[in-house]
Design a protein around this motif. Sequence first.
Motif, PDB file in Angstrom:
ATOM      1  N   ALA A 257       0.835  -1.204   0.000  1.00  0.00           N
ATOM      2  CA  ALA A 257       0.000   0.000   0.000  1.00  0.00           C
ATOM      3  C   ALA A 257       0.870   1.253   0.000  1.00  0.00           C
ATOM      4  O   ALA A 257       0.517   2.265  -0.613  1.00  0.00           O
ATOM      5  CB  ALA A 257      -0.927  -0.005   1.208  1.00  0.00           C
ATOM      6  N   LEU A 258       2.010   1.209   0.689  1.00  0.00           N
ATOM      7  CA  LEU A 258       2.934   2.350   0.708  1.00  0.00           C
ATOM      8  C   LEU A 258       3.410   2.698  -0.690  1.00  0.00           C
ATOM      9  O   LEU A 258       3.632   3.871  -1.011  1.00  0.00           O
ATOM     10  CB  LEU A 258       4.160   2.016   1.567  1.00  0.00           C
ATOM     11  CG  LEU A 258       4.118   2.271   3.063  1.00  0.00           C
ATOM     12  CD1 LEU A 258       5.447   1.872   3.683  1.00  0.00           C
ATOM     13  CD2 LEU A 258       3.808   3.733   3.371  1.00  0.00           C
ATOM     14  N   GLN A 259       3.607   1.688  -1.524  1.00  0.00           N
ATOM     15  CA  GLN A 259       4.190   1.877  -2.849  1.00  0.00           C
ATOM     16  C   GLN A 259       3.153   2.062  -3.944  1.00  0.00           C
ATOM     17  O   GLN A 259       3.510   2.325  -5.090  1.00  0.00           O
ATOM     18  CB  GLN A 259       5.052   0.652  -3.203  1.00  0.00           C
ATOM     19  CG  GLN A 259       6.135   0.344  -2.187  1.00  0.00           C
ATOM     20  CD  GLN A 259       6.905  -0.914  -2.565  1.00  0.00           C
ATOM     21  OE1 GLN A 259       6.474  -1.689  -3.416  1.00  0.00           O
ATOM     22  NE2 GLN A 259       8.041  -1.110  -1.943  1.00  0.00           N
ATOM     23  N   ASP A 260       1.892   1.937  -3.618  1.00  0.00           N
ATOM     24  CA  ASP A 260       0.864   1.898  -4.662  1.00  0.00           C
ATOM     25  C   ASP A 260       0.643   3.270  -5.295  1.00  0.00           C
ATOM     26  O   ASP A 260       0.662   4.292  -4.598  1.00  0.00           O
ATOM     27  CB  ASP A 260      -0.451   1.378  -4.085  1.00  0.00           C
ATOM     28  CG  ASP A 260      -1.295   0.688  -5.143  1.00  0.00           C
ATOM     29  OD1 ASP A 260      -0.976  -0.462  -5.475  1.00  0.00           O
ATOM     30  OD2 ASP A 260      -2.242   1.313  -5.635  1.00  0.00           O
TER      31      ASP A 260
ATOM     32  N   TYR B   3       8.132  -0.214   7.363  1.00  0.00           N
ATOM     33  CA  TYR B   3       7.503  -1.124   6.402  1.00  0.00           C
ATOM     34  C   TYR B   3       5.979  -1.105   6.517  1.00  0.00           C
ATOM     35  O   TYR B   3       5.301  -1.903   5.864  1.00  0.00           O
ATOM     36  CB  TYR B   3       8.050  -2.537   6.579  1.00  0.00           C
ATOM     37  CG  TYR B   3       9.427  -2.723   5.955  1.00  0.00           C
ATOM     38  CD1 TYR B   3       9.575  -3.400   4.747  1.00  0.00           C
ATOM     39  CD2 TYR B   3      10.559  -2.199   6.558  1.00  0.00           C
ATOM     40  CE1 TYR B   3      10.826  -3.548   4.163  1.00  0.00           C
ATOM     41  CE2 TYR B   3      11.823  -2.343   5.982  1.00  0.00           C
ATOM     42  CZ  TYR B   3      11.943  -3.019   4.785  1.00  0.00           C
ATOM     43  OH  TYR B   3      13.189  -3.149   4.205  1.00  0.00           O
ATOM     44  N   ASN B   4       5.453  -0.209   7.355  1.00  0.00           N
ATOM     45  CA  ASN B   4       4.002  -0.001   7.443  1.00  0.00           C
ATOM     46  C   ASN B   4       3.260  -1.255   7.896  1.00  0.00           C
ATOM     47  O   ASN B   4       2.167  -1.566   7.409  1.00  0.00           O
ATOM     48  CB  ASN B   4       3.466   0.466   6.089  1.00  0.00           C
ATOM     49  CG  ASN B   4       2.143   1.202   6.188  1.00  0.00           C
ATOM     50  OD1 ASN B   4       1.887   1.906   7.170  1.00  0.00           O
ATOM     51  ND2 ASN B   4       1.295   1.046   5.185  1.00  0.00           N
ATOM     52  N   VAL B   5       3.836  -1.999   8.837  1.00  0.00           N
ATOM     53  CA  VAL B   5       3.226  -3.238   9.324  1.00  0.00           C
ATOM     54  C   VAL B   5       2.089  -2.906  10.296  1.00  0.00           C
ATOM     55  O   VAL B   5       2.311  -2.229  11.302  1.00  0.00           O
ATOM     56  CB  VAL B   5       4.275  -4.122  10.036  1.00  0.00           C
ATOM     57  CG1 VAL B   5       3.614  -5.356  10.641  1.00  0.00           C
ATOM     58  CG2 VAL B   5       5.374  -4.520   9.062  1.00  0.00           C
ATOM     59  N   PRO B   6       0.853  -3.368  10.027  1.00  0.00           N
ATOM     60  CA  PRO B   6      -0.235  -3.190  10.998  1.00  0.00           C
ATOM     61  C   PRO B   6       0.034  -4.070  12.220  1.00  0.00           C
ATOM     62  O   PRO B   6       0.171  -5.291  12.078  1.00  0.00           O
ATOM     63  CB  PRO B   6      -1.481  -3.664  10.241  1.00  0.00           C
ATOM     64  CG  PRO B   6      -1.064  -3.778   8.806  1.00  0.00           C
ATOM     65  CD  PRO B   6       0.401  -4.053   8.813  1.00  0.00           C
ATOM     66  N   LEU B   7       0.105  -3.467  13.386  1.00  0.00           N
ATOM     67  CA  LEU B   7       0.466  -4.212  14.587  1.00  0.00           C
ATOM     68  C   LEU B   7      -0.727  -4.404  15.501  1.00  0.00           C
ATOM     69  O   LEU B   7      -1.623  -3.562  15.574  1.00  0.00           O
ATOM     70  CB  LEU B   7       1.569  -3.477  15.349  1.00  0.00           C
ATOM     71  CG  LEU B   7       2.897  -3.326  14.615  1.00  0.00           C
ATOM     72  CD1 LEU B   7       3.865  -2.491  15.445  1.00  0.00           C
ATOM     73  CD2 LEU B   7       3.505  -4.686  14.290  1.00  0.00           C
ATOM     74  N   VAL B   8      -0.728  -5.522  16.194  1.00  0.00           N
ATOM     75  CA  VAL B   8      -1.727  -5.812  17.214  1.00  0.00           C
ATOM     76  C   VAL B   8      -1.037  -5.708  18.565  1.00  0.00           C
ATOM     77  O   VAL B   8       0.018  -6.307  18.780  1.00  0.00           O
ATOM     78  CB  VAL B   8      -2.306  -7.223  17.040  1.00  0.00           C
ATOM     79  CG1 VAL B   8      -3.309  -7.543  18.133  1.00  0.00           C
ATOM     80  CG2 VAL B   8      -2.956  -7.365  15.672  1.00  0.00           C
ATOM     81  N   VAL B   9      -1.612  -4.943  19.463  1.00  0.00           N
ATOM     82  CA  VAL B   9      -1.042  -4.808  20.805  1.00  0.00           C
ATOM     83  C   VAL B   9      -1.172  -6.138  21.523  1.00  0.00           C
ATOM     84  O   VAL B   9      -2.224  -6.785  21.474  1.00  0.00           O
ATOM     85  CB  VAL B   9      -1.754  -3.693  21.586  1.00  0.00           C
ATOM     86  CG1 VAL B   9      -1.208  -3.591  23.009  1.00  0.00           C
ATOM     87  CG2 VAL B   9      -1.609  -2.363  20.862  1.00  0.00           C
TER      88      VAL B   9
END
Length: 265
Positions: free
Chosen positions: A190-193, A250-256
Amino acid sequence: MVTVAIAVPCPASAFTLRVCADPNNLPFSNQAGEGLENKIVAIVASELHAQVVYTWWAERRGFIRETLNAGKCDLVPGTLSGMDMLRTTRPYYRSAYVFVTRAADRLTIGSLDDPVLRNKKIGVQLIGDDGANSPPAHALAQRGLVDNLRGYPIYGDYANPSPGRAIISALDRGDIDIAVVWGPTAGYFALQDPQKLDITPVASSPDQFLLPMVFDIAMGVRKDDEALRDEIETALSRRRADIATVLKEYNVPLVVSGTKEPKKP
Protein backbone atom coordinates in the motif's frame (compact mmCIF):
# COMPACT_ATOMS: atom_id res chain seq x y z
CA MET A 1 20.01 -22.97 -3.19
CA VAL A 2 22.53 -20.14 -2.82
CA THR A 3 24.68 -19.35 0.23
CA VAL A 4 25.84 -15.74 0.59
CA ALA A 5 27.61 -13.83 3.36
CA ILE A 6 26.00 -10.51 4.28
CA ALA A 7 28.38 -7.96 5.78
CA VAL A 8 27.42 -6.74 9.25
CA PRO A 9 30.05 -4.70 11.15
CA CYS A 10 31.51 -6.94 13.86
CA PRO A 11 34.80 -7.67 15.66
CA ALA A 12 37.28 -10.24 14.35
CA SER A 13 36.13 -12.69 17.03
CA ALA A 14 32.55 -12.69 15.73
CA PHE A 15 30.71 -15.95 15.15
CA THR A 16 28.73 -16.81 12.04
CA LEU A 17 24.95 -16.61 12.18
CA ARG A 18 23.63 -18.90 9.45
CA VAL A 19 20.17 -17.84 8.29
CA CYS A 20 17.76 -19.42 5.81
CA ALA A 21 15.35 -17.11 3.99
CA ASP A 22 13.43 -16.72 0.74
CA PRO A 23 15.40 -14.81 -1.94
CA ASN A 24 12.30 -13.19 -3.50
CA ASN A 25 9.58 -12.62 -0.94
CA LEU A 26 9.17 -8.92 -0.21
CA PRO A 27 8.23 -7.37 2.13
CA PHE A 28 9.86 -10.09 4.23
CA SER A 29 13.12 -10.99 2.52
CA ASN A 30 15.03 -10.91 -0.74
CA GLN A 31 18.54 -11.61 -1.92
CA ALA A 32 19.38 -7.90 -1.94
CA GLY A 33 18.64 -7.70 1.80
CA GLU A 34 15.72 -5.29 1.29
CA GLY A 35 13.08 -7.12 3.35
CA LEU A 36 11.93 -6.31 6.86
CA GLU A 37 13.21 -9.66 8.13
CA ASN A 38 16.61 -8.95 6.53
CA LYS A 39 16.73 -5.68 8.46
CA ILE A 40 15.73 -7.32 11.73
CA VAL A 41 18.27 -10.13 11.28
CA ALA A 42 20.94 -7.46 10.76
CA ILE A 43 19.89 -5.79 14.03
CA VAL A 44 20.11 -9.11 15.87
CA ALA A 45 23.50 -9.88 14.32
CA SER A 46 24.83 -6.48 15.32
CA GLU A 47 23.73 -7.06 18.92
CA LEU A 48 25.41 -10.50 18.93
CA HIS A 49 28.55 -9.29 17.08
CA ALA A 50 27.84 -11.92 14.43
CA GLN A 51 28.43 -12.18 10.71
CA VAL A 52 25.31 -13.21 8.81
CA VAL A 53 25.56 -15.90 6.14
CA TYR A 54 22.35 -16.52 4.22
CA THR A 55 21.21 -19.69 2.52
CA TRP A 56 18.52 -18.61 0.05
CA TRP A 57 15.74 -21.12 -0.42
CA ALA A 58 12.26 -20.63 -1.86
CA GLU A 59 9.77 -20.80 0.98
CA ARG A 60 7.55 -23.63 -0.13
CA ARG A 61 6.31 -26.87 1.40
CA GLY A 62 9.20 -28.61 3.15
CA PHE A 63 11.14 -25.38 3.70
CA ILE A 64 12.01 -26.08 7.36
CA ARG A 65 12.78 -29.74 6.72
CA GLU A 66 15.05 -28.98 3.76
CA THR A 67 16.89 -26.02 5.29
CA LEU A 68 17.06 -25.64 9.06
CA ASN A 69 16.49 -29.28 9.96
CA ALA A 70 18.86 -30.39 7.20
CA GLY A 71 21.65 -28.35 8.80
CA LYS A 72 21.92 -25.73 6.06
CA CYS A 73 21.36 -22.91 8.56
CA ASP A 74 20.71 -22.30 12.25
CA LEU A 75 18.02 -19.60 12.22
CA VAL A 76 14.79 -18.89 10.34
CA PRO A 77 13.25 -15.43 10.89
CA GLY A 78 9.58 -14.58 10.48
CA THR A 79 8.07 -17.85 11.68
CA LEU A 80 4.84 -18.46 13.55
CA SER A 81 5.38 -18.44 17.29
CA GLY A 82 5.12 -21.95 18.75
CA MET A 83 5.53 -23.70 15.38
CA ASP A 84 5.87 -27.43 16.12
CA MET A 85 8.94 -28.07 13.94
CA LEU A 86 10.97 -25.35 15.66
CA ARG A 87 12.07 -23.95 18.98
CA THR A 88 10.84 -20.36 18.69
CA THR A 89 11.69 -17.13 20.44
CA ARG A 90 9.17 -14.92 22.13
CA PRO A 91 7.27 -12.99 19.43
CA TYR A 92 8.80 -9.74 18.23
CA TYR A 93 5.62 -8.57 16.56
CA ARG A 94 1.97 -9.48 16.18
CA SER A 95 -0.08 -8.68 13.12
CA ALA A 96 -3.38 -9.62 11.49
CA TYR A 97 -5.21 -10.01 8.23
CA VAL A 98 -6.70 -6.79 6.85
CA PHE A 99 -9.20 -5.66 4.25
CA VAL A 100 -7.63 -3.59 1.47
CA THR A 101 -9.82 -1.38 -0.72
CA ARG A 102 -9.36 1.49 -3.15
CA ALA A 103 -9.85 4.75 -1.25
CA ALA A 104 -11.82 6.18 -4.17
CA ASP A 105 -14.46 3.46 -3.70
CA ARG A 106 -15.21 4.66 -0.14
CA LEU A 107 -16.05 1.16 1.04
CA THR A 108 -16.64 0.66 4.75
CA ILE A 109 -16.30 -2.94 5.93
CA GLY A 110 -17.17 -3.77 9.51
CA SER A 111 -16.36 -7.48 9.60
CA LEU A 112 -16.32 -10.74 7.65
CA ASP A 113 -20.11 -10.75 8.14
CA ASP A 114 -20.64 -7.32 6.59
CA PRO A 115 -23.44 -7.43 3.94
CA VAL A 116 -21.32 -5.28 1.62
CA LEU A 117 -19.17 -8.35 0.89
CA ARG A 118 -22.07 -10.21 -0.71
CA ASN A 119 -21.97 -8.30 -3.98
CA LYS A 120 -18.21 -7.73 -4.26
CA LYS A 121 -15.36 -9.65 -5.85
CA ILE A 122 -12.99 -10.54 -3.02
CA GLY A 123 -9.34 -11.44 -3.45
CA VAL A 124 -7.88 -13.90 -0.94
CA GLN A 125 -4.41 -15.36 -0.53
CA LEU A 126 -3.68 -19.01 -1.26
CA ILE A 127 -0.90 -20.58 0.79
CA GLY A 128 1.58 -23.23 -0.29
CA ASP A 129 2.25 -25.30 -3.40
CA ASP A 130 -1.17 -26.93 -3.15
CA GLY A 131 -3.02 -23.61 -3.01
CA ALA A 132 -4.38 -24.20 0.48
CA ASN A 133 -6.73 -21.48 1.61
CA SER A 134 -5.75 -18.77 4.09
CA PRO A 135 -7.93 -18.27 7.22
CA PRO A 136 -9.95 -15.42 5.62
CA ALA A 137 -10.64 -17.58 2.55
CA HIS A 138 -11.97 -20.38 4.76
CA ALA A 139 -14.03 -17.96 6.84
CA LEU A 140 -15.61 -16.29 3.81
CA ALA A 141 -16.33 -19.65 2.17
CA GLN A 142 -18.11 -20.76 5.35
CA ARG A 143 -20.27 -17.66 5.01
CA GLY A 144 -21.48 -18.74 1.57
CA LEU A 145 -19.24 -16.40 -0.43
CA VAL A 146 -17.30 -19.00 -2.45
CA ASP A 147 -18.50 -17.56 -5.77
CA ASN A 148 -17.24 -14.11 -4.75
CA LEU A 149 -13.69 -15.27 -4.07
CA ARG A 150 -10.65 -14.97 -6.34
CA GLY A 151 -7.46 -16.71 -5.21
CA TYR A 152 -3.92 -15.36 -5.48
CA PRO A 153 -0.90 -17.47 -4.43
CA ILE A 154 0.86 -15.93 -1.46
CA TYR A 155 4.26 -16.46 -3.13
CA GLY A 156 3.13 -15.46 -6.62
CA ASP A 157 5.12 -15.67 -9.86
CA TYR A 158 8.83 -15.91 -9.09
CA ALA A 159 9.63 -14.23 -12.42
CA ASN A 160 8.41 -10.97 -10.85
CA PRO A 161 10.63 -8.98 -8.46
CA SER A 162 7.77 -8.73 -5.92
CA PRO A 163 5.61 -11.83 -6.50
CA GLY A 164 3.57 -11.25 -3.33
CA ARG A 165 2.15 -8.07 -4.82
CA ALA A 166 -0.14 -9.93 -7.23
CA ILE A 167 -3.26 -9.56 -5.09
CA ILE A 168 -2.74 -5.79 -4.71
CA SER A 169 -2.10 -5.45 -8.45
CA ALA A 170 -5.43 -7.21 -9.06
CA LEU A 171 -7.13 -4.63 -6.84
CA ASP A 172 -5.45 -1.80 -8.77
CA ARG A 173 -6.67 -3.22 -12.09
CA GLY A 174 -10.22 -3.62 -10.84
CA ASP A 175 -10.16 -7.42 -11.13
CA ILE A 176 -11.36 -7.50 -7.51
CA ASP A 177 -13.15 -4.96 -5.31
CA ILE A 178 -11.64 -6.01 -1.96
CA ALA A 179 -8.50 -7.87 -0.98
CA VAL A 180 -8.09 -9.70 2.31
CA VAL A 181 -4.34 -9.81 2.89
CA TRP A 182 -1.83 -10.65 5.61
CA GLY A 183 -1.10 -7.32 7.33
CA PRO A 184 2.62 -6.84 6.62
CA THR A 185 2.12 -7.62 2.92
CA ALA A 186 -0.80 -5.21 2.66
CA GLY A 187 0.94 -2.39 4.53
CA TYR A 188 4.14 -2.59 2.50
CA PHE A 189 2.55 -2.67 -0.94
CA ALA A 190 0.00 0.00 0.00
CA LEU A 191 2.93 2.35 0.71
CA GLN A 192 4.19 1.88 -2.85
CA ASP A 193 0.86 1.90 -4.66
CA PRO A 194 0.18 4.59 -7.27
CA GLN A 195 -3.35 5.03 -5.91
CA LYS A 196 -4.41 5.49 -2.33
CA LEU A 197 -5.52 2.29 -0.63
CA ASP A 198 -7.47 1.94 2.59
CA ILE A 199 -6.47 -0.74 5.10
CA THR A 200 -9.04 -1.95 7.62
CA PRO A 201 -8.27 -4.63 10.23
CA VAL A 202 -10.36 -7.80 10.03
CA ALA A 203 -12.45 -7.63 13.18
CA SER A 204 -12.75 -10.53 15.60
CA SER A 205 -15.59 -12.95 14.93
CA PRO A 206 -17.18 -15.91 16.76
CA ASP A 207 -15.04 -18.39 14.77
CA GLN A 208 -11.75 -16.61 15.52
CA PHE A 209 -10.44 -19.49 17.63
CA LEU A 210 -10.92 -21.99 14.80
CA LEU A 211 -9.83 -19.52 12.12
CA PRO A 212 -7.57 -16.95 13.80
CA MET A 213 -6.83 -13.73 11.94
CA VAL A 214 -4.10 -12.55 14.34
CA PHE A 215 -0.68 -14.23 14.58
CA ASP A 216 2.47 -13.83 16.67
CA ILE A 217 5.71 -13.76 14.69
CA ALA A 218 8.99 -15.10 16.10
CA MET A 219 12.35 -16.50 15.01
CA GLY A 220 13.00 -20.23 14.99
CA VAL A 221 15.97 -22.52 15.58
CA ARG A 222 16.26 -26.31 15.69
CA LYS A 223 14.32 -27.95 18.50
CA ASP A 224 17.50 -28.96 20.35
CA ASP A 225 19.23 -25.56 20.06
CA GLU A 226 17.99 -23.89 23.22
CA ALA A 227 21.21 -21.91 23.71
CA LEU A 228 20.96 -20.13 20.34
CA ARG A 229 17.24 -19.53 20.85
CA ASP A 230 18.03 -17.80 24.15
CA GLU A 231 20.75 -15.64 22.55
CA ILE A 232 18.45 -14.57 19.74
CA GLU A 233 15.62 -13.89 22.17
CA THR A 234 17.84 -11.70 24.34
CA ALA A 235 19.02 -9.74 21.30
CA LEU A 236 15.45 -9.22 20.11
CA SER A 237 14.47 -7.93 23.54
CA ARG A 238 17.42 -5.55 23.83
CA ARG A 239 16.83 -4.10 20.38
CA ARG A 240 13.06 -3.85 20.67
CA ALA A 241 13.03 -0.14 19.82
CA ASP A 242 15.11 -0.63 16.65
CA ILE A 243 12.84 -3.47 15.54
CA ALA A 244 9.79 -1.28 16.13
CA THR A 245 11.35 1.34 13.85
CA VAL A 246 11.75 -1.24 11.05
CA LEU A 247 8.15 -2.39 11.42
CA LYS A 248 6.97 1.22 11.20
CA GLU A 249 9.09 1.88 8.11
CA TYR A 250 7.50 -1.12 6.40
CA ASN A 251 4.00 0.00 7.44
CA VAL A 252 3.23 -3.24 9.32
CA PRO A 253 -0.24 -3.19 11.00
CA LEU A 254 0.47 -4.21 14.59
CA VAL A 255 -1.73 -5.81 17.21
CA VAL A 256 -1.04 -4.81 20.81
CA SER A 257 -0.13 -7.86 22.89
CA GLY A 258 -3.11 -9.24 24.77
CA THR A 259 -5.65 -7.76 22.35
CA LYS A 260 -7.37 -9.11 19.27
CA GLU A 261 -7.71 -5.93 17.22
CA PRO A 262 -4.81 -4.58 15.13
CA LYS A 263 -3.98 -0.91 14.85
CA LYS A 264 -4.32 0.67 11.44
CA PRO A 265 -0.90 1.29 9.86
